[in-house]
Write an enzyme that holds these catalytic residues in place. Structure first.
Site: not given
Length: 302
Positions: A108, A111, A147, A261
């Protein structure tokens, strides 16, 4: 101090949606994205792209939305009461990728940009976003890679960003009713508006572009691993946690629904198939048990 430029943000978000969709189609080599353009009655709209029944991806959704109105919904003002009564614009790209092969993790990314304005007062604006990984069968090297990319995105902007946003991700993508992380984390940030717009916007661009660098090498490495009914059933069971989080805890889902939405676009994050099993517990010392003992834990991966 640089001022917010919503047109620059919109241009980047649209191009980011294009580049991610192109990359997903390129690696899948079978399915393509269907696009639906939609309008919001109260103001704004978006374009939703969904890929289904691919060779690698069972379902992938990559959304762009830009909505606006005279007042923010309750989910947005609950922790920012000073925004009540301001007109707003909210814009973002949000994606969820559900692979077919259980050895490839779900991923997932998001922004987003908010700006709230009121005549006679300075605008209130901020960025948010991040990316996180949800494996079904854990591979330590994959999580470390994920990571490392997250840290490499953060470090040019601040030596504190990675540690802070990793912890925020761990805390946010947590199923409190299960006392269990949703996955192995990544980055999550919100309310980012310092030191100025240009700094924040550049960081958000790096986050959006870093997602593919983090995810695609994992897909390439795991896409050819053979799998059978056992792995499939465990994958479908663990997808249930994704459903639980999105419907119970996710602020983005709540904001989308409360702001009017498009429901189909908001819920495209749901897995196409899922199963629930009462009080399931994996057998000790199995690969399924290892997910819980070795990966769904608090850990500093890099």
């Amino acid at each position: 101090m640089s001022l917010p430029d919503i047109h620059r943000v919109q241009s980047f978000f649209l191009s980011l949606q294009d580049s991610i969709c192109h990359a997903i189609e390129n690696i899948d080599q079978k399915a393509t994205f269907q696009q639906d353009n939609w309008q919001r009655e109260a103001g704004g709209g978006g374009r939703t792209r969904v890929l289904t029944q691919g060779a690698i991806f069972e379902q992938a959704g990559v959304n762009f939305s830009h909505v606006y109105g005279d007042a923010l919904p309750a989910s947005a003002t609950a922790h920012r009461p000073e925004l009540s009564g301001r007109r707003f614009q909210a814009m973002g790209v949000s994606l969820v990728i559900h692979p077919l092969n259980p050895y490839i993790p779900t991923s997932h990314a998001n922004v987003r940009f908010f700006i709230a304005e009121k005549e006679g007062e300075d605008p209130v604006w901020w960025f948010g976003g991040g990316f996180d990984l949800t494996p079904y069968y854990g591979f330590e090297e994959d999580v470390i890679h994920w990571h490392k990319v997250a840290k490499s995105v953060c470090d040019p902007f601040s030596q504190n960003y990675y540690a802070r946003y990793k912890k925020w991700c761990d805390d946010y993508f947590y199923l409190k009713h299960r006392n269990e992380p949703r996955g192995v984390g990544g980055l999550f940030f919100d309310d980012l508006n310092t030191p100025d717009f240009d700094h924040c916007f550049e960081f958000v661009q790096h986050v959006g572009q870093g997602y593919l660098d983090a995810y695609l090498p994992i897909v390439e490495k795991r896409k050819s691993i053979p799998w059978g009914e056992r792995e499939r059933q465990f994958q479908l069971y663990r997808r249930g946690r994704y459903v639980e989080f999105n419907l119970v805890w996710d602020r983005g889902t709540l904001f989308g629904l409360q702001s009017g939405g498009r429901t189909e676009s908001i819920l495209m994050s749901m897995p196409p198939l899922v199963r629930f099993a009462y009080d399931y517990r994996p057998e000790p010392n199995t690969p399924e048990a290892k997910l819980y003992t070795d990966f769904l834990i608090h850990k500093e991966w890099v």
